[in-house]
Design a protein around this motif. Structure first.
Motif, short mmCIF file in Angstrom:
data_model
loop_
_atom_site.label_atom_id
_atom_site.label_comp_id
_atom_site.label_asym_id
_atom_site.label_seq_id
_atom_site.Cartn_x
_atom_site.Cartn_y
_atom_site.Cartn_z
N PHE A 23 0.82 -1.21 0.00
CA PHE A 23 0.00 0.00 0.00
C PHE A 23 0.86 1.26 0.00
O PHE A 23 0.48 2.27 -0.59
N ALA A 24 2.00 1.21 0.65
CA ALA A 24 2.86 2.39 0.75
C ALA A 24 3.62 2.70 -0.53
O ALA A 24 4.03 3.84 -0.74
N GLU A 25 3.82 1.70 -1.40
CA GLU A 25 4.68 1.91 -2.56
C GLU A 25 4.05 1.61 -3.92
O GLU A 25 4.47 2.17 -4.93
N ASP A 26 3.08 0.74 -3.98
CA ASP A 26 2.59 0.25 -5.27
C ASP A 26 1.45 1.06 -5.88
O ASP A 26 0.91 0.68 -6.92
N PHE A 27 1.07 2.16 -5.25
CA PHE A 27 0.01 3.01 -5.78
C PHE A 27 0.49 4.46 -5.83
O PHE A 27 -0.04 5.33 -5.14
N CYS B 225 -6.88 13.41 -4.20
CA CYS B 225 -6.55 13.27 -2.78
C CYS B 225 -7.44 14.17 -1.92
O CYS B 225 -7.74 15.31 -2.29
N PRO B 226 -7.84 13.66 -0.77
CA PRO B 226 -8.62 14.48 0.15
C PRO B 226 -7.71 15.50 0.83
O PRO B 226 -6.48 15.34 0.83
N PRO B 227 -8.30 16.52 1.44
CA PRO B 227 -7.49 17.44 2.24
C PRO B 227 -6.79 16.66 3.36
O PRO B 227 -7.33 15.68 3.88
N ILE B 228 -5.61 17.10 3.71
CA ILE B 228 -4.84 16.41 4.77
C ILE B 228 -5.63 16.36 6.07
O ILE B 228 -5.52 15.41 6.85
N ILE C 89 -7.35 6.12 0.49
CA ILE C 89 -6.01 5.78 1.01
C ILE C 89 -5.65 4.33 0.72
O ILE C 89 -4.49 3.96 0.78
N SER C 90 -6.64 3.53 0.35
CA SER C 90 -6.37 2.14 -0.03
C SER C 90 -5.72 2.04 -1.40
O SER C 90 -5.16 1.00 -1.74
N PHE C 91 -5.82 3.13 -2.20
CA PHE C 91 -5.29 3.11 -3.56
C PHE C 91 -4.44 4.33 -3.89
O PHE C 91 -4.27 4.68 -5.05
N TYR D 69 -1.83 7.01 1.94
CA TYR D 69 -1.66 5.89 2.87
C TYR D 69 -0.51 6.18 3.83
O TYR D 69 -0.62 5.97 5.04
N ARG D 70 0.60 6.70 3.28
CA ARG D 70 1.74 7.03 4.14
C ARG D 70 1.42 8.19 5.09
O ARG D 70 1.82 8.15 6.27
N ASP D 71 0.68 9.19 4.61
CA ASP D 71 0.26 10.28 5.50
C ASP D 71 -0.58 9.75 6.65
O ASP D 71 -0.37 10.10 7.81
N HIS D 72 -1.54 8.89 6.32
CA HIS D 72 -2.41 8.30 7.35
C HIS D 72 -1.57 7.51 8.36
O HIS D 72 -1.77 7.63 9.58
N GLY D 73 -0.62 6.74 7.87
CA GLY D 73 0.25 5.98 8.76
C GLY D 73 1.06 6.89 9.67
O GLY D 73 1.27 6.57 10.84
N SER D 74 1.51 8.02 9.16
CA SER D 74 2.26 8.98 9.98
C SER D 74 1.39 9.51 11.11
O SER D 74 1.85 9.64 12.25
#
Length: 90
Positions: A28-32, A40-43, A64-66, A71-76
């Motif tokens: 998810f972090a690299e393949d999309f 993208c939605p607002p942060i 964030i699934s695609f 996805y990385r922002d959400h993880g942060s």
């Protein structure tokens, strides 16, 4: 009792649940990639999903699934919350 194992196999070897989780996170972090951040939605919406998941919007979760950058922002945001809560427990 042994370690939990996933039914998925990697080159004939069973994957541990931990290894499977690591592979999924990398996927998810690299393949999309989305270098232009199209759609993208607002942060603030990504942060809301991390802070208060029940109040987050379904389309943001789907996005964030695609979208690896989101996805990385959400993880942060999730890691920051975990760190914040972990510090309060001490």
């Amino acid at each position: 009792m042994g370690r939990p194992r996933s039914r998925l196999r990697n080159g004939g070897k069973e994957l541990s649940d931990k290894k499977f989780g690591e592979m999924a996170r990398m996927h998810f972090a690299e393949d999309f990639p989305n270098p232009e951040r199209r759609g993208c939605p607002p942060i603030s919406e990504i942060k809301l999903l991390a802070d208060r998941p029940l109040e987050g919007k379904d389309w943001v979760l789907g996005h964030i699934s695609f979208c690896s950058p989101c996805y990385r922002d959400h993880g942060s945001f999730l890691r920051a919350l975990k760190k914040k809560h972990h510090g309060k427990c001490r």
